[in-house]
Design a protein around this motif. Sequence first.
Motif, PDB file in Angstrom:
ATOM      1  N   UNK A 119     -10.613   0.432  -5.776  1.00 18.48           N
ATOM      2  CA  UNK A 119     -10.901   1.837  -6.101  1.00 18.48           C
ATOM      3  C   UNK A 119      -9.997   2.387  -7.198  1.00 18.48           C
ATOM      4  N   UNK A 120      -8.712   1.958  -7.221  1.00 19.76           N
ATOM      5  CA  UNK A 120      -7.804   2.412  -8.277  1.00 19.76           C
ATOM      6  C   UNK A 120      -8.270   1.908  -9.639  1.00 19.76           C
ATOM      7  N   UNK A 121      -8.737   0.653  -9.688  1.00 14.84           N
ATOM      8  CA  UNK A 121      -9.241   0.125 -10.955  1.00 14.84           C
ATOM      9  C   UNK A 121     -10.490   0.880 -11.403  1.00 14.84           C
ATOM     10  N   UNK A 122     -11.428   1.121 -10.477  1.00 20.87           N
ATOM     11  CA  UNK A 122     -12.658   1.823 -10.841  1.00 20.87           C
ATOM     12  C   UNK A 122     -12.360   3.234 -11.323  1.00 20.87           C
ATOM     13  N   UNK A 123     -11.360   3.885 -10.712  1.00 19.52           N
ATOM     14  CA  UNK A 123     -10.979   5.220 -11.169  1.00 19.52           C
ATOM     15  C   UNK A 123     -10.386   5.152 -12.570  1.00 19.52           C
ATOM     16  N   UNK A 124      -9.554   4.135 -12.831  1.00 19.82           N
ATOM     17  CA  UNK A 124      -8.985   3.947 -14.168  1.00 19.82           C
ATOM     18  C   UNK A 124     -10.083   3.704 -15.197  1.00 19.82           C
ATOM     19  N   UNK A 125     -11.046   2.838 -14.853  1.00 16.24           N
ATOM     20  CA  UNK A 125     -12.108   2.478 -15.799  1.00 16.24           C
ATOM     21  C   UNK A 125     -12.991   3.678 -16.110  1.00 16.24           C
ATOM     22  N   UNK A 126     -13.311   4.491 -15.093  1.00 23.64           N
ATOM     23  CA  UNK A 126     -14.130   5.681 -15.309  1.00 23.64           C
ATOM     24  C   UNK A 126     -15.450   5.375 -15.979  1.00 23.64           C
ATOM     25  N   UNK A 127     -16.159   4.390 -15.452  1.00 19.41           N
ATOM     26  CA  UNK A 127     -17.388   3.951 -16.099  1.00 19.41           C
ATOM     27  C   UNK A 127     -18.384   5.097 -16.221  1.00 19.41           C
ATOM     28  N   UNK A 128     -18.745   5.403 -17.446  1.00 15.30           N
ATOM     29  CA  UNK A 128     -19.745   6.426 -17.724  1.00 15.30           C
ATOM     30  C   UNK A 128     -20.788   5.887 -18.662  1.00 15.30           C
ATOM     31  N   UNK A 129     -21.632   6.792 -19.190  1.00 13.10           N
ATOM     32  CA  UNK A 129     -22.751   6.362 -20.035  1.00 13.10           C
ATOM     33  C   UNK A 129     -22.279   5.679 -21.302  1.00 13.10           C
ATOM     34  N   UNK A 130     -21.104   6.073 -21.849  1.00 16.99           N
ATOM     35  CA  UNK A 130     -20.648   5.504 -23.104  1.00 16.99           C
ATOM     36  C   UNK A 130     -19.542   4.489 -22.940  1.00 16.99           C
ATOM     37  N   UNK A 131     -19.355   3.947 -21.734  1.00 19.24           N
ATOM     38  CA  UNK A 131     -18.282   2.993 -21.463  1.00 19.24           C
ATOM     39  C   UNK A 131     -18.862   1.591 -21.297  1.00 19.24           C
ATOM     40  N   UNK A 132     -18.219   0.616 -21.932  1.00 20.65           N
ATOM     41  CA  UNK A 132     -18.676  -0.771 -21.875  1.00 20.65           C
ATOM     42  C   UNK A 132     -17.594  -1.616 -21.211  1.00 20.65           C
ATOM     43  N   UNK A 133     -17.983  -2.407 -20.227  1.00 23.03           N
ATOM     44  CA  UNK A 133     -17.071  -3.344 -19.573  1.00 23.03           C
ATOM     45  C   UNK A 133     -17.076  -4.652 -20.357  1.00 23.03           C
ATOM     46  N   UNK A 134     -15.892  -5.098 -20.773  1.00 26.48           N
ATOM     47  CA  UNK A 134     -15.763  -6.299 -21.589  1.00 26.48           C
ATOM     48  C   UNK A 134     -14.935  -7.321 -20.832  1.00 26.48           C
ATOM     49  N   UNK A 135     -15.341  -8.567 -20.897  1.00 27.48           N
ATOM     50  CA  UNK A 135     -14.552  -9.655 -20.313  1.00 27.48           C
ATOM     51  C   UNK A 135     -14.877 -10.945 -21.047  1.00 27.48           C
ATOM     52  N   UNK A 136     -13.927 -11.883 -20.991  1.00 25.34           N
ATOM     53  CA  UNK A 136     -14.168 -13.202 -21.562  1.00 25.34           C
ATOM     54  C   UNK A 136     -14.724 -14.083 -20.453  1.00 25.34           C
TER      55      UNK A 136
END
Length: 595
Positions: A119-136
Amino acid sequence: MTAMPTALLDVPPGRRLPLDDATRAADGTGAPVQLGLDEIGTPLHEVTFVVVDLETTGGSPATAEITEIGAVKVRGGEVLGEFQTLVNPGLAIPPMITVLTGITNAMVVQAPRIGEALPSFLEFAGFGAGTVLVAHNARFDVGFLRHATERMGLAWPHPQVLDTVALARRVVTRDEAPNHKLSTLAALFSTAVTPDHRALHDARATVDVLHALLGRMAPLGVTHLEDLRTATDPVPQRRRRKSSMADGLPESPGVYQFLGPNGEVLYVGTAVNLRRRVRQYFTAAEKRARIGEMLDIAVAVRPVPCATVLEAQVRELRLIAELDPPYNRRSRRPDRRPWLRLTDEPFPRLSVVRRLPATVMGEALGPFSSRSAAEAAMEALQEISTVRRCTPKLPVTARPGASSCVLAEMSRCGAPCVGGQDRTEYAVSISSARRALRADVDAAVQALRAKIAALAAQQRYEEAGTQRDRLASLLQGARRAERLRPLVTTPEIVAARRRDEGGWEIVLVRYGRLAGSAVSPRGTDPMAVVGSLTTGGEAVPAPATACGAAPVEETELVARWLEQTGVRLVSLEEGPVPLACPVRGAARHQVPGRG
């Protein structure tokens, strides 16, 4: 007591990440920006990227646990924040994992469990309409995050995901790097941080790799969030270059026509936002081979702006019917939809017809999507009544020497052909079929469901499946009839719906045909627009055939618009059928997703 995340670092706003030289501004300031930005869509420098890396006890989220989460939030080349925490996996870390990552059991014993860390990570990320999750290798990291989220009973936010491995495969050749591992790409692009299988270090290295890759992709037309959604799929450059066809198109509802070398219309489509929709054709979101062939031929796009989305959808249908574009696959004969009715004769039988007089629409089902669907509904009614199935027209009095068929011997027909029933008796025997044609299908549904249950109990599953499909077709025709009948018999409907941006969207419908639409802006009197619309709208005479004023597809579009939440009836010129949906209609029998 379980500890909270060991580090949640806010990076000072002035700190910027090193970018590839190709992404630096040409104004001499050296400010890190993405190249090739224009006013269309969301430029990449306005997109928030949350770059994440995980360390785990194994390779599968079903059997392994997360031991560390590291993430960097970045926008426009500037770090907005960093997140790092060890995670107590609740099980022993395998020695080989400890050798790889350096994370030991002693290091995680006081760390928070995933129920606190996630939950702390998800709050930090704050995924919204203009947010992209990036990973290798995003499939790995997203798989663990999503599995943990769902296991905790939380809602996965479904962010847009970008995999830097997939990006690298597009723009990094084998001559430059033997593989697309993070360590290899970090060495190629000289990242500020060397990846070492610790989550935050690897996330920082991935940020540098991401910016280097985006710098390489800008000349390929990947400059906006809309491009990013399909940037990992190869698109021929000759097609990407044609995306300039979208330049100058309005950002409003409408119809677009792709034109060929001689000005011929190749394809007609509709859009809520003309510019955005046309631009999507030149990305890898468009995977249809037939449309790809059309795009290679097309030389221009002709827009037809519309006041409302409904008007655009209707115009599309009409233009396809009028122009017959070679690359549109929709039905070009919408007026040929079949109906199911009883014939006009002393001893009527069920018949599938293509044209239905408006006067008998109240005793017919349909229109059906295909003749086979209409025939299935006919077979369903033949199962629950003794309506005759022979095709000759029978006289009131049986002909001398006439003989009955095998159905009469099986008690499946009253044999009016040989005088087994007079007109009155025959009318009684087919009354259940006649009621069903009036969309009163309760008795038919009950009888067919009993038959299906009996067949299933005898393990005659194929026959039960056939009866089930017949029932579905019957309900499809009954539902469409009860839904469209009020619309196509009503001389005039004026309805309005409040727009999200303020004002009203106003629609004029006559006999099921869209006769006009308009928008009343915020702060103006909508009744003045209503008056102009009813005066200047298309004049539609009462049709002689059922659904004769407009194709069925058009009337169904109108019906869907009227059924939206918030639509208000402004005025109504009533017809012979009340504008209402029956409470005990066929819709309540339908299984969601069928018919």
